[in-house]
Write a protein that holds these residues in place. Structure first.
Motif, mmCIF file in Angstrom:
data_model
loop_
_atom_site.group_PDB
_atom_site.id
_atom_site.type_symbol
_atom_site.label_atom_id
_atom_site.label_comp_id
_atom_site.label_asym_id
_atom_site.label_seq_id
_atom_site.Cartn_x
_atom_site.Cartn_y
_atom_site.Cartn_z
ATOM 1 N N HIS A 34 1.868 37.718 6.913
ATOM 2 C CA HIS A 34 1.525 37.237 8.249
ATOM 3 C C HIS A 34 0.867 38.427 8.950
ATOM 4 O O HIS A 34 1.511 39.447 9.198
ATOM 5 N N VAL A 35 -0.427 38.294 9.232
ATOM 6 C CA VAL A 35 -1.207 39.362 9.851
ATOM 7 C C VAL A 35 -1.434 39.023 11.313
ATOM 8 O O VAL A 35 -1.739 37.872 11.657
ATOM 9 N N VAL A 36 -1.320 40.035 12.172
ATOM 10 C CA VAL A 36 -1.610 39.859 13.598
ATOM 11 C C VAL A 36 -2.825 40.710 13.943
ATOM 12 O O VAL A 36 -2.882 41.891 13.619
ATOM 13 N N ASP A 37 -3.795 40.078 14.579
ATOM 14 C CA ASP A 37 -5.016 40.747 15.052
ATOM 15 C C ASP A 37 -4.885 40.885 16.562
ATOM 16 O O ASP A 37 -5.002 39.899 17.293
ATOM 17 N N VAL A 38 -4.620 42.099 17.031
ATOM 18 C CA VAL A 38 -4.432 42.351 18.463
ATOM 19 C C VAL A 38 -5.778 42.710 19.079
ATOM 20 O O VAL A 38 -6.392 43.706 18.708
ATOM 21 N N GLY A 39 -6.234 41.890 20.011
ATOM 22 C CA GLY A 39 -7.551 42.068 20.616
ATOM 23 C C GLY A 39 -8.608 41.451 19.721
ATOM 24 O O GLY A 39 -9.537 42.116 19.277
ATOM 25 N N SER A 40 -8.475 40.164 19.460
ATOM 26 C CA SER A 40 -9.314 39.498 18.445
ATOM 27 C C SER A 40 -10.798 39.457 18.773
ATOM 28 O O SER A 40 -11.626 39.423 17.859
ATOM 29 N N CYS A 41 -11.157 39.425 20.035
ATOM 30 C CA CYS A 41 -12.559 39.470 20.467
ATOM 31 C C CYS A 41 -13.409 38.406 19.759
ATOM 32 O O CYS A 41 -13.271 37.239 20.040
ATOM 33 N N THR A 42 -14.275 38.789 18.841
ATOM 34 C CA THR A 42 -15.128 37.811 18.142
ATOM 35 C C THR A 42 -14.384 37.088 17.034
ATOM 36 O O THR A 42 -14.870 36.086 16.519
ATOM 37 N N ASP A 98 3.898 41.005 9.150
ATOM 38 C CA ASP A 98 3.965 41.980 8.060
ATOM 39 C C ASP A 98 2.965 43.102 8.289
ATOM 40 O O ASP A 98 3.218 44.255 7.942
ATOM 41 N N ALA A 99 1.803 42.741 8.833
ATOM 42 C CA ALA A 99 0.719 43.700 9.041
ATOM 43 C C ALA A 99 0.097 43.454 10.399
ATOM 44 O O ALA A 99 -0.018 42.307 10.845
ATOM 45 N N LEU A 100 -0.317 44.543 11.043
ATOM 46 C CA LEU A 100 -0.844 44.474 12.402
ATOM 47 C C LEU A 100 -2.149 45.256 12.478
ATOM 48 O O LEU A 100 -2.185 46.420 12.078
ATOM 49 N N PHE A 101 -3.207 44.599 12.960
ATOM 50 C CA PHE A 101 -4.469 45.274 13.212
ATOM 51 C C PHE A 101 -4.635 45.388 14.721
ATOM 52 O O PHE A 101 -4.557 44.382 15.432
ATOM 53 N N VAL A 102 -4.865 46.604 15.204
ATOM 54 C CA VAL A 102 -5.058 46.831 16.635
ATOM 55 C C VAL A 102 -6.512 47.222 16.841
ATOM 56 O O VAL A 102 -6.940 48.302 16.435
ATOM 57 N N GLY A 103 -7.266 46.327 17.463
ATOM 58 C CA GLY A 103 -8.692 46.551 17.646
ATOM 59 C C GLY A 103 -9.053 47.103 19.007
ATOM 60 O O GLY A 103 -10.190 47.480 19.240
ATOM 61 N N GLY A 104 -8.102 47.170 19.903
ATOM 62 C CA GLY A 104 -8.375 47.693 21.238
ATOM 63 C C GLY A 104 -7.359 48.750 21.609
ATOM 64 O O GLY A 104 -6.310 48.866 20.976
ATOM 65 N N SER A 105 -7.667 49.511 22.635
ATOM 66 C CA SER A 105 -6.775 50.608 23.004
ATOM 67 C C SER A 105 -5.886 50.294 24.199
ATOM 68 O O SER A 105 -5.034 51.091 24.566
ATOM 69 N N ARG A 106 -6.064 49.150 24.799
ATOM 70 C CA ARG A 106 -5.259 48.788 25.957
ATOM 71 C C ARG A 106 -3.807 48.553 25.522
ATOM 72 O O ARG A 106 -3.554 47.798 24.594
ATOM 73 N N ASN A 107 -2.866 49.197 26.164
ATOM 74 C CA ASN A 107 -1.431 49.018 25.899
ATOM 75 C C ASN A 107 -1.030 49.339 24.469
ATOM 76 O O ASN A 107 -0.022 48.833 23.986
ATOM 77 N N PHE A 108 -1.784 50.181 23.769
ATOM 78 C CA PHE A 108 -1.485 50.376 22.352
ATOM 79 C C PHE A 108 -0.101 50.985 22.122
ATOM 80 O O PHE A 108 0.547 50.690 21.117
ATOM 81 N N GLU A 109 0.394 51.816 23.055
ATOM 82 C CA GLU A 109 1.722 52.394 22.874
ATOM 83 C C GLU A 109 2.787 51.292 22.862
ATOM 84 O O GLU A 109 3.687 51.304 22.017
ATOM 85 N N ALA A 110 2.674 50.338 23.770
ATOM 86 C CA ALA A 110 3.637 49.227 23.814
ATOM 87 C C ALA A 110 3.505 48.343 22.572
ATOM 88 O O ALA A 110 4.500 47.819 22.066
ATOM 89 N N VAL A 111 2.281 48.182 22.077
ATOM 90 C CA VAL A 111 2.063 47.409 20.847
ATOM 91 C C VAL A 111 2.737 48.121 19.675
ATOM 92 O O VAL A 111 3.405 47.494 18.843
ATOM 93 N N LEU A 112 2.588 49.449 19.605
ATOM 94 C CA LEU A 112 3.242 50.205 18.534
ATOM 95 C C LEU A 112 4.757 50.122 18.649
ATOM 96 O O LEU A 112 5.458 49.985 17.635
ATOM 97 N N ASP A 113 5.282 50.188 19.876
ATOM 98 C CA ASP A 113 6.731 50.038 20.072
ATOM 99 C C ASP A 113 7.193 48.688 19.541
ATOM 100 O O ASP A 113 8.222 48.604 18.852
ATOM 101 N N HIS A 114 6.456 47.636 19.859
ATOM 102 C CA HIS A 114 6.792 46.296 19.362
ATOM 103 C C HIS A 114 6.779 46.284 17.829
ATOM 104 O O HIS A 114 7.685 45.725 17.199
ATOM 105 N N ALA A 115 5.769 46.902 17.245
ATOM 106 C CA ALA A 115 5.658 46.927 15.784
ATOM 107 C C ALA A 115 6.862 47.627 15.161
ATOM 108 O O ALA A 115 7.419 47.151 14.159
ATOM 109 N N VAL A 116 7.278 48.743 15.748
ATOM 110 C CA VAL A 116 8.430 49.480 15.226
ATOM 111 C C VAL A 116 9.702 48.658 15.400
ATOM 112 O O VAL A 116 10.509 48.538 14.475
ATOM 113 N N GLU A 117 9.879 48.061 16.579
ATOM 114 C CA GLU A 117 11.079 47.271 16.868
ATOM 115 C C GLU A 117 11.206 46.049 15.973
ATOM 116 O O GLU A 117 12.316 45.614 15.670
ATOM 117 N N THR A 118 10.077 45.459 15.573
ATOM 118 C CA THR A 118 10.109 44.232 14.770
ATOM 119 C C THR A 118 9.856 44.510 13.285
ATOM 120 O O THR A 118 9.629 43.577 12.513
#
Length: 185
Positions: A34-42, A98-118
């Protein structure tokens, strides 16, 4: 599979094909993921991932960009179950990725915290600005998930007076994280 078709524009630019190739390779995708694309844009990363895995969640904070993701998904072939989520990350991020792609820099620290917590196993973040790349590398390191940093410089050839010259694109920093990372060598 044919190349990703992106007939609809999000006025932010997609992750370039060469950068997508490296980023998705670094995510070490498995068919059952299950892949998550954070900041999917196009939706370019969403589409590529949806061709490789069973489930993809595309999270985008701007409704007009999420609509572009949806339209570009419709223009492509893929087999995955894709969920579109309008949210400001980390809200809207699933707890079973299972895998997370972060395409934007907005709130990336909180996104990383979520990734670690989950317990997200693999994370890749693409960054185009040097200052943000430095902060992101430190954020990955502080969370004990930094595996490697790759700088990509893509140049495309074009004809110039009967010969080939190259037009360079801005470098992109691909920051790779893993739950069991041992840090940079």
């Amino acid at each position: 599979m044919p190349q990703v078709a992106l007939p609809h524009d999000a006025k932010a630019g997609p992750t370039k094909p060469e950068v997508r190739a490296v980023s998705l390779e670094k995510l070490d995708l498995r068919q059952s993921d299950h892949v998550v694309d954070v900041g999917s844009c196009t939706g370019s990363v969403t589409i590529e991932a949806a061709r490789r895995v069973e489930r993809v969640t595309a999270v985008e904070r701007k409704p007009e960009r999420l609509e572009v993701t949806e339209k570009n998904l419709a223009a492509n072939e893929y087999d995955a179950a894709v969920t579109l989520q309008e949210a400001e990350a980390p809200e809207g991020l699933p707890a079973d990725a299972d895998a997370l792609f972060v395409g934007g820099s907005r709130n990336f620290e909180a996104v990383l915290d979520h990734a670690v917590e989950t317990d997200v196993d693999r994370i890749v973040m693409n960054v185009a600005r040097l200052e943000v790349a430095g902060r992101a590398v430190e954020a990955f390191r502080e969370r004990g998930i930094l595996e490697e940093v790759v700088q990509l410089q893509v140049s495309h050839g074009y004809e110039l007076v009967g010969a080939t010259s190259f037009d360079s694109q801005n470098p992109v920093y691909v920051i790779v994280g893993r739950r069991d990372a041992e840090g940079l060598a």
